[in-house]
Write a protein that holds these residues in place. Structure first.
Motif, PDB file in Angstrom:
ATOM      1  N   GLU A 250       1.704   2.048  -8.721  1.00  0.00           N
ATOM      2  CA  GLU A 250       0.984   0.174  -8.732  1.00  0.00           C
ATOM      3  C   GLU A 250       1.433   0.091  -7.392  1.00  0.00           C
ATOM      4  OE1 GLU A 250       2.649  -3.618 -10.332  1.00  0.00           O
ATOM      5  OE2 GLU A 250       3.969  -1.850 -10.800  1.00  0.00           O
ATOM      6  N   ASP A 251       2.017   0.538  -6.859  1.00  0.00           N
ATOM      7  CA  ASP A 251       2.418   0.413  -5.448  1.00  0.00           C
ATOM      8  C   ASP A 251       1.147   0.275  -4.614  1.00  0.00           C
ATOM      9  OD1 ASP A 251       3.789  -0.542  -3.275  1.00  0.00           O
ATOM     10  OD2 ASP A 251       3.791   1.263  -2.069  1.00  0.00           O
TER      11      ASP A 251
ATOM     12  N   ILE B 126      -1.684  -1.438  -5.148  1.00  0.00           N
ATOM     13  CA  ILE B 126      -1.706  -2.962  -5.093  1.00  0.00           C
ATOM     14  C   ILE B 126      -1.410  -2.914  -3.083  1.00  0.00           C
ATOM     15  CG2 ILE B 126      -0.151  -4.780  -3.899  1.00  0.00           C
ATOM     16  CD1 ILE B 126       1.065  -4.482  -6.341  1.00  0.00           C
ATOM     17  N   LYS B 127      -1.913  -1.298  -2.582  1.00  0.00           N
ATOM     18  CA  LYS B 127      -1.776  -1.202  -0.906  1.00  0.00           C
ATOM     19  C   LYS B 127      -3.495  -1.214  -1.020  1.00  0.00           C
ATOM     20  CE  LYS B 127       2.185   0.855   0.376  1.00  0.00           C
ATOM     21  NZ  LYS B 127       3.239   2.538   0.341  1.00  0.00           N
TER      22      LYS B 127
ATOM     23  N   LEU C 127      -5.211  -4.861  -1.329  1.00  0.00           N
ATOM     24  CA  LEU C 127      -5.149  -5.724  -0.022  1.00  0.00           C
ATOM     25  C   LEU C 127      -5.725  -5.486   0.649  1.00  0.00           C
ATOM     26  CD1 LEU C 127      -1.178  -6.205  -0.529  1.00  0.00           C
ATOM     27  CD2 LEU C 127      -2.443  -7.673  -1.005  1.00  0.00           C
TER      28      LEU C 127
END
Length: 122
Positions: free
Chosen positions: A52-53, A56-57, A60
């Motif tokens: 998930e991290d 998301i990175k 972005l």
């Protein structure tokens, strides 16, 4: 078609004999990557939190640091192809130079298209 990655590529199959008479097979396109291989973990090797991290990175970065490589390559390809098609049969040397440029632009386009997928090795 055989090495599809389910990213929405379209293809068409014809069994029309009149159309197939005109078909001339060409050499297959071979990617000439200019970037180094990315050594990352596959999504299945990450925990749910880490995946998930990473996603998301990636979102972005894609959202707030846009790359114009695909659109630039496509626009230059279109201009080069227009010039290539308008040249007569007497301009063989110029046509060969344009053909090399067009093939390089195709590589740039597909490299930019697949860049996010290659980061996470999807």
């Amino acid at each position: 078609m055989g090495g599809g990655d389910f990213d929405g590529d379209l293809y068409w199959i014809s069994r029309n004999p009149q159309l197939l008479e005109s078909f001339k097979p060409s050499e297959p396109w071979i990617e000439k990557s200019s970037t180094q291989k990315v050594h990352g973990k596959r999504p299945t090797e990450l925990s749910n939190v880490d995946l998930e991290d990473e996603l998301i990175k990636l979102f972005l970065k894609t959202r707030f640091e846009p790359s114009f490589a695909m659109s630039e390559a496509a626009q230059h390809w279109m201009a080069s192809m227009d010039k290539f098609l308008s040249l007569g049969d007497t301009s063989i040397d110029e046509k060969n130079e344009l053909k090399a440029k067009i093939l390089q632009l195709i590589d740039i386009y597909y490299e930019a298209l697949d860049a996010p997928r290659k980061v996470l090795r999807l």
